[in-house]
Each structure stands twice: as C-alpha cells, then as structure tokens.
Design an enzyme around this catalytic site. Structure first.
Site, PDB file in Angstrom:
ATOM      1  CG  ASP A 359      -1.769   1.185   1.356  1.00  0.00           C
ATOM      2  OD1 ASP A 359      -2.323   1.621   0.328  1.00  0.00           O
ATOM      3  OD2 ASP A 359      -1.897   1.716   2.470  1.00  0.00           O
ATOM      4  CD  GLU A 440     -14.421  13.876   6.607  1.00  0.00           C
ATOM      5  OE1 GLU A 440     -14.623  13.787   7.825  1.00  0.00           O
ATOM      6  OE2 GLU A 440     -15.317  13.796   5.759  1.00  0.00           O
ATOM      7  CG  PHE A 481     -15.628   9.205   0.864  1.00  0.00           C
ATOM      8  CD1 PHE A 481     -15.227   9.971  -0.214  1.00  0.00           C
ATOM      9  CD2 PHE A 481     -14.903   8.072   1.177  1.00  0.00           C
ATOM     10  CE1 PHE A 481     -14.106   9.620  -0.945  1.00  0.00           C
ATOM     11  CE2 PHE A 481     -13.795   7.712   0.456  1.00  0.00           C
ATOM     12  CZ  PHE A 481     -13.398   8.494  -0.608  1.00  0.00           C
ATOM     13  CG  ASP A 615      -3.725   8.252  -3.044  1.00  0.00           C
ATOM     14  OD1 ASP A 615      -4.873   8.176  -2.600  1.00  0.00           O
ATOM     15  OD2 ASP A 615      -2.734   8.516  -2.356  1.00  0.00           O
ATOM     16  CE  LYS A 674      -4.986  -0.871  -1.943  1.00  0.00           C
ATOM     17  NZ  LYS A 674      -4.690  -0.250  -0.635  1.00  0.00           N
TER      18      LYS A 674
END
Length: 964
Positions: A359, A440, A481, A615, A674
C-alpha cells in the site's frame, strides 16, 4: 445465546477431535498402520516390536495434542473475559447488571463503553442523542458520529423505555459493515433506519457518558459475519516436504516389494539346498513367503519416514518467530512497538519472497498530512496566516493574495470553497484527532486557519464562524463517502438557499461538472503539472444550487429507496450532477524514513516491488521519490485495471507483461482489486508473494498470502489479520534479508539433514537383507531403532536448525542483498538437492554396512558386536554432519553421544535381560567397546561416510574464500 465460543474442544471432544485433526497427516496414518501390523496378532510379519513405532507415535501425538490444548485454553480464557463483560439490561422498567452472554435479540441495554452485539441506538445522554464511537477494530482509529432517531430521542429523554412499544424489521444478518436497512415501528409510525443509527459490535463509546440501545444481532453481528474463514497458509517448503513424504512411502513400498521377491527366490532356490533352512522354511510356499516378507520389510523400513519431523519443524518455526520479536533493530522505541510474528508457520517464506505488494498511504508515507497548496477559482495559492487569531500553525505555505481576497468583499467562489471545507465533513466539534479520516481533519483545520471555523454540530444543523461572524446552516442530508462512490456530498440550507457541497477525487468530480463550468482547464493544469509533480494528495471541491421543488422530489424518492439495497446510490448519483467547480486542495503526505533505501535494497535482492494504491497518478511521482522507479524509466501506462476474473486471458497477459517490467504501480485500486492482483500473481506464477499495509482496506490483500501489517494511524485491522507486524516499513529490509534468509537456509538444511540421517539409518536394513537371506531380520537392536531419532540424534539436528547457516553476519546480509536470491530461486530446497541428499544417504548406508562387514568378515566378531559397531558409526556420522561449529553444536553433540552410551549401557545390562529376555536381548556392550578394532572401525566408517561432505565444503571454500 450470546456466548462467544472461539475455542474448539470440550472435555469430551478434545481427544477425538485432536486425533481426527492429527490423522489428517499422511505420515501419522502410515505409522498407525505400521503399529497395527507390528502387534503380535500377526507374528510372522512383526520384524520389530510394537513399541519401536508406538512410542515415537505417541510422543508426536502427545506433543501436538498438548500444544493444541494450550492454545485452546488460551482462547477459552479470552472468551470468558468477553462473556463476563457487564452490561445493564432493562428488566421490569429498571436496569439490572448482567453479563453479555445473557443478552438476546430484542433486549434494551444501557452502555458505558464496549458492546459485543449490534445495537439500534435509541438515545444517549449527549445533546440531540449524539453518540461518538471509535471504530479502530473495524476500519480506522478516528471517531465517528452516530445519532438516534428523533422520535426515540424525544420520547425516551423524558419517558421510561417501554420495550413492548418497540417493533423493528431489518435486513438479514450480513457482512456489510457500512450499510444497514431497517424500519422501526413506534406508536403506529414507521421510521427508516440506516447505518447512522446503528452501533456495531467492536466499536467503543468515546465522549459519550451513557447510550441506550436495542439488540438487533448477537452471534450474527456484522463484524463476525465479516471475519469469514481464515485460510490455512502452507509454505512452499512444507508442500515440497509433503511430496517427499509421499515419495518415501512409495520408495519403502518398492524396496519392500523387491526384497520380498528376493525372499521368495531365496526360499524357492537357495533354502532347499541347505538342510537347516529347508526345515525352518518348509511350512511356507515361496508366494506366501513373499507376501509375509513384504509386510515385514514395510515395518522394518518404516523408520526412514520422518515421524517426529513435523513436531521439530513446528518447534523450529516457533524459535525463529521468537528471534524476530527479540530483535531490537526491529523495535520502534518512539511508539514502543516491537516486531511480532503472529504466525509461526511462514518463517522460511520470508526468505523466498519474489513479489512485494505494498500500500502507499500510511505504509510508504507517514499518513501525517499537511495542507500545502490549493487552487481556488483557477488560481494557485500558498498563504500567510499571521493575521488569524484562530490559527494553530497547521499550514505550511504562504501567499498573501488569497488572504487579501478572502478579507475583501466579493470573491464568492473563493469564500464558497472554504465554506465547503468547513461544512462538508463528519468531524467533531473538538476536531483535533477526531475526524472520520486524516484528510478530513487536515481540510477542516485548513479552513479554520483561514477563518472558516467549525464550531458545533447538532442532529440537523452545523454552526460556523466565518471571518468572525457566527452562522448556522441547516443540515438536510448527508451523502456519505464510500470507496465505490469516492466522493462525499452534503445538502444544506444556508439562509433559505439550498446548496449541495461536494468534495471527492478529481476523476469523479470533474466528470460531474456543468458543461459551461469555468476554471476547468487551469485546474486540470494545476493537477497535472504542480500537484502531481509535488507528490501531493488532492481533492476537488464543487457546489450546486438546488431548486426547492427538485429537493422535495428527491428527498421523497430517497425515503422510498432507503429500503432497497443500492437504490440510494443511484439517487445520490443523480443529485451529484451539474456541479460548479470551486477548487482543489493539495495535501502532502511525506515518505517514511528509510523507504527509498529499503525499496532500492529489496530490488537489488531480486524482489519485485509493486505498489497498489487508491490514489491517482500522483502515485507515479511517489514511485520516483521512493526509488521504486528510476529516473529515465520508460512508463507503460494502462487505462483501467479490469476485473481479471471475468476476463482470465487479460489477467494472464497482464502478468506476462509485468514480468518484463522493473516495477508495477496500480492506481485507484479498491480493496477487492488489491486482493485480486495478489491472487492473479499466485495464479499465473509459482512465486512467493508478500503484501504489506496499514489499514482495513489492505486486509483482503494481506490475507491473500504472506501478510505484514504496519502499526499505523488507520487502526489495528491490518495488524490483526497479518502474519507479521512491524512498526515501520524500513524494518522490512532486515525482516526479509536477515531473518527471512537465515530462516530459509536453516530450515532447508535442517530438513535435508533430517531426511539424510533417517534414510541412511534405515537403508542399512536393505543391504543386510542380502546377508540374511531376505528374512526380515533387523540390523540393529530394537531399542536403538526406537531411540535413534527421538534421543540419540535429535539435538544436533535441532541445534543446526536454530544456530547454523549464518554464512554471513546480519550486517553482511544487508550489505550484499544479492545473497537473498538463493531463496528467491529456491536453490537450497528443491527436487535436485533432495535427490542429491537421497543419493548421499544411500552412499552413507553402504559405507555404514559394508565397511564394518569388510573389516569383521575374517575376524571372530559376533553379530551383536557387529550391530553395535554399525549403530555407533551411524550415530557418530549423523551427529557430526554439521557445517557451522558453535558452542551450542558442540554441546548438542556431546550430550547426544553421552545419551547414546549411557542408554546403551543400561539397555544391554544382564539384569534387564533376565527380567525380559525377549525385549532386552543384546549383551555385547562391554565386549564391543573394549575392542580397539571396534573403535578403529567406527572412526574409519565415520570418516569415510562424511568424506564427500567435507570435500564439498572444502571445494566451496576454495571457490569462494571467506573474505569474498
């Protein structure tokens, strides 16, 4: 009931279940059959007494059984601690303290901290029945908000709880942690329930004194449904070993058949010509003699099977795991976290890893986010915040232009941008370290620094301080989300105007903008040329004005769709259209210390490093920063990671292409993708894979094969599901190149050594058969056969597995990473080396038998003295076959020799012979070792047996001097 039972055994089931599990191994079944054949009910084929096999078999079964029992008792103790946790249960309009095991579906509970069931939140002692929970056991350490229904909050805040008035209907138990659909019927009214009203088992109350809940699921709780079955992971070495065991069984059957045929020929052609043999064997026909001799030789050759090998194999694994935990170089003093081997069966795999899948966020990076830049209304801004009294120093850039723009009237897009950051989140009022995600927390902190301060939240409102002016916004709907939607949107009503504020990934937001939206070109330029080059994490922020009629129609549709799985997502998607772009946030997540050097070293060791991240293309820049990619590397970029299970041919082509690549970086991968990539590698290659991550979204990938969990900021799920846990990524360097390489070398040599000593010891019976007319007579005394593997030769081979094969030091292993390629190429435990070991054992058995026979054939030495000479040479040869001499090796050899001579002296005593002459029939100990000829023969045999090994080591020293 609600009793947690993770243990397997009870007093009645332990013995049958333990034996059933242990006899799943073919070796144990084989030896059980041998024991049956050895009983005196079939005396004609009992070439060895029953105890020669029964004692080692009982030892193996007992050791493994007691180990399983100890593990089970530990699980039982853990279960009892959970089951005894107190909670308050509503009975007769009053709360009584009970244990969790007595809780049933439909019970109303009063909570103070933990819960071990899934509950519908009814009310809390906090304003507006808010409830703050920590979900580190489910996804991440950050706090989350849960809130009771308005109707239960209003009714239960003043009136006593009446469970008879409560009725609910909800979905069947399932593993979906982040979704829930249900209906509460309260006083003839139906109220829809969703995830925000549920307290899942495994969460912990924070900042909430007391909460009241209605039990929905107990043993069917979502976290238990989500755990699934943990796959049993076996190593490549163990799978090869199992094949070797099957091969040894087949070899024993072949030798037994050939020797039995020899017995039949001898009985038919040789025995009739010898009067004594003709009298002894006349009662059997040659065919029947072949049948009996076949089973007799199966018993006689059974010691060649490594019965106790599995127990010693597990013990070696445990010791190697302890070495990892004891290594201070893998200890992080800053957070007081040592390395930990949570699995004790995969140690040698650490020395054979070919693919490392990692990761990015929190694994290669620190996951400590800093707001670096922003692009608002198409303009790039760093800032100066000295004017703001609310500033906490959380931003790392300065550009006075943006401050001047914010403090002047006008510039609605710029103000809307920071208003969106202050409103579009699930952060608590005391926001520090209490956000639903680190992103956040950083974004709300950035808005605070610039004057848009989030002050408080209620059930249906949020309060901000905007440049010193206090304003309240009505919260109409929250669109959470998710990893699938990859955006988060909130509907609000500020001063009568309905607006949708939305923030999310650029690929999601940009495709939902109005066609006439401004700033798109300049924003995309900033994303590609500035933020991407700076390795910054970005989120796009957008807004939409919503008409009153559209809102009412949409909210009604949402209410109806709430009971249909997946329907709400379609409505969310419809509302999140025609957006107006406000800007982009850019957050820096710095690389961890030592990551570039670690990746470079692992690549030199022959390990292919892949990065799987959710990402976007900024991950490519991180790849260059961490030395995953070299400067000037030619990039082959694909458009989409497809579902390879649906198109297996593409998966095969993808792996074929990746083999030609220096590194692979998969962007925007979901947790399931993944795991799919790991499974893809394992499907189309025979390589060992390792996955490393720090968050719950890495668990599927970690479970796929060897898993390493990092103690990061995203909770403990990765560590709890991993085989090994580390505090930092750079510790992986020593874990693989030192502990992994040493473990692979030691275990490989240990297994070959073990197979060598058992085979060479047993094959002597084959050569002796040619001298005794294939009668099945054993070469050794029966007690020697029993104790050879268990006592006489066990300690040196065990010591070798723990202390030997440090061909270079730990510093040398890190300095020369190419040494690791021995494990990647499986050069120390493969069919070729095993065949060589087998041939060497045959050579040794020939020397052990024929050299003493050649010396004694013209002397008056009797059979017992000859047998003791061969046995002693066998013990000397097996115990001295070591390549790395240490004080531990020497002590083990001396102890083994002492045990051999002491036990032989006792077992050959006249007293035992008088008591049980059938079991203790050897009396030649003193005569044998009083003869210089016996000692010379033992030494000559031992030296001749180990000569090839010594010659091979000498040749290696000549070809590879120690200084190289």
């Amino acid at each position: 009931d609600n009793v947690i039972r993770s243990y397997k055994y009870s007093a009645l089931t332990f013995l049958p279940l333990s034996l059933f599990e242990q006899f799943q191994r073919i070796a144990n079944i084989y030896f059980l059959c041998i024991v049956v054949l050895q009983f005196q009910s079939i005396p004609a084929i009992s070439t060895l007494p029953w105890y020669t096999t029964m004692i080692p078999l009982l030892t193996v079964l007992s050791v493994r059984g007691f180990k399983d029992l100890a593990d089970d008792l530990a699980r039982r103790h853990s279960d009892s601690q959970i089951n005894r946790q107190p909670c308050d249960l509503l009975t007769n309009e009053s709360f009584t303290s009970v244990q969790w095991k007595d809780v049933c579906v439909g019970d109303v509970l009063r909570l103070h901290k933990d819960q071990t069931a899934d509950l519908l939140l009814l009310t809390t002692t906090e304003p507006h029945s808010l409830c703050y929970i920590e979900t580190s056991d489910i996804d991440e350490t950050n706090l989350k908000i849960r809130q009771a229904l308005a109707v239960t909050h209003q009714e239960l805040s003043s009136d006593p709880i009446e469970p008879s008035l409560l009725a609910f209907d909800c979905e069947e138990p399932n593993s979906h942690l982040h979704s829930f659909k249900g209906v509460l019927e309260w006083r003839d009214m139906r109220h829809l329930l969703d995830t925000g009203h549920i307290l899942l088992r495994g969460t912990v109350l924070r900042n909430t004194r007391v909460a009241y809940g209605l039990t929905i699921y107990t043993l069917d709780s979502k976290i238990l449904q989500n755990c699934g079955q943990t796959a049993v992971k076996t190593t490549q070495v163990e799978r090869t070993l199992n094949k070797v065991v099957v091969g040894i069984v087949l070899l024993v059957l072949l030798f037994a058949l050939l020797l039995a045929v020899g017995a039949g020929i001898f009985e038919a052609r040789v025995a009739p010509g010898i009067e004594a043999l003709a009298e002894l064997g006349g009662r059997y026909t040659p065919v029947y003699k072949v049948f009996l001799t076949f089973w007799g030789y199966i018993i006689l050759l059974s010691p060649s099977m490594p019965m106790s090998l599995y127990i010693r194999f597990e013990l070696v694994h445990v010791i190697h795991s302890l070495f990892i935990g004891w290594d201070l170089d893998l200890y992080d003093g800053g957070v007081d976290v040592p390395a930990h081997a949570r699995s004790t069966t995969l140690n040698e795999e650490l020395g054979q890893v070919r693919y490392l899948l990692s990761d990015k966020t929190g694994t290669l990076t620190e996951n400590r986010l800093i707001f670096r830049q922003c692009c608002v209304a198409g303009v790039l801004y760093p800032l100066d915040l000295s004017w703001n009294p609310f500033s906490c120093g959380g931003l790392q850039f300065s550009d006075k232009r943006l401050v001047d723009t914010l403090r002047k009237p006008g510039s609605p897009d710029v103000r809307e941008f920071f208003k969106a950051l202050a409103l579009c989140h699930t952060v608590m009022a005391e926001w520090k370290d209490q956000a639903a995600s680190p992103d956040e927390e950083t974004l709300v902190g950035a808005a605070r620094e610039l004057g848009w301060v989030f002050l408080s939240r209620t059930r249906d409102s949020m309060t901000l301080s905007e440049l010193g002016h206090r304003r309240q916004y009505q919260l109409l709907a929250l669109l959470d989300f998710t990893s699938q939607r990859r955006r988060m949107s909130v509907l609000r009503d500020p001063e009568g105007e309905l607006k949708l504020y939305c923030k999310g990934a650029d690929i999601v937001i940009l495709e939902r903008l109005r066609k006439d939206s401004t700033y798109c070109e300049s924003t995309e330029k900033a994303l590609e040329q500035v933020f991407s080059q700076g390795c910054l994490r970005t989120l796009c922020v957008a807004v939409r004005s919503v008409q009153e009629g559209l809102w009412e129609e949409w909210s009604r549709a949402l209410e109806l769709a709430a009971m249909t799985t997946g329907a709400s997502d379609d409505l969310y998607d419809n509302m999140e259209r025609e957006l107006t772009l406000l800007g982009v946030t850019a957050i820096e997540d710095q690389l961890q210390v030592g990551v570039p050097e670690t990746i470079a070293t692992l690549r030199q060791a022959g390990i292919k490093v892949w990065v799987l991240t959710g990402d976007k293309k900024t991950a490519v820049n991180v790849g260059f920063a961490c030395r995953l990619l070299d400067p000037g590397t030619r990039l082959l970029q694909g458009e989409e990671l497809v579902e390879f299970e649906e198109q297996p041919e593409l998966g095969k082509r993808f792996i074929a292409l990746s083999r030609q690549c220096q590194a692979v970086l998969c962007c925007r991968t979901t947790p399931s993708q993944k795991a799919g990539v790991v499974q893809l590698i394992r499907k189309y290659t025979s390589s060992i894979t390792m996955a490393i991550g720090d968050g719950a979204n890495d668990v599927n990938m970690i479970k796929a094969h060897i898993g390493v969990g990092l103690n990061g900021l995203e909770g403990g799920q990765a560590v709890q599901n991993a085989d090994f846990s580390l505090a930092k990524f750079h510790f992986l360097r020593k874990l693989l190149l030192v502990h992994g390489r040493w473990s692979y070398r030691r275990i490989s040599v240990f297994l070959r050594y073990f197979l060598y000593k058992t085979s060479s010891f047993a094959f002597v019976h084959v050569w002796f058969a040619f001298c005794n007319g294939f009668s099945g007579q054993p070469m050794y005394e029966t007690w020697f056969i029993t104790l050879y593997t268990v006592l006489y030769t066990s300690f040196p081979v065990q010591c070798l597995a723990v202390f030997e094969q440090q061909d270079v030091s730990a510093e040398g292993s890190l300095r020369w990473p190419s040494l690791y390629q021995l494990g990647v190429g499986r050069q120390l435990f493969n069919p070729r080396l095993l065949a060589g070991t087998f041939l060497y054992s045959i050579y040794t058995s020939l020397v052990l038998f024929f050299l003493p026979l050649s010396v004694f054939c013209f002397s008056a030495i009797d059979f017992q003295t000859f047998s003791i000479t061969v046995a002693t040479a066998s013990v000397f040869t097996s115990t001295t076959e070591t390549g790395y001499w240490t004080m531990f090796n020497v002590a083990a050899i001396v102890f083994s020799m002492s045990m051999y001579f002491l036990a032989t002296l006792i077992l050959h005593s006249p007293l035992l012979h008088t008591i049980a002459p059938a079991d203790f029939y050897f009396l030649a100990f003193q005569n044998a070792f009083a003869s210089p000829l016996v000692w010379l023969t033992v030494l000559l045999t031992t030296c001749t047996a180990v000569l090839p090994s010594l010659a091979a080591r000498a040749l290696l020293l000549v070809l590879n001097p120690p200084d190289t």
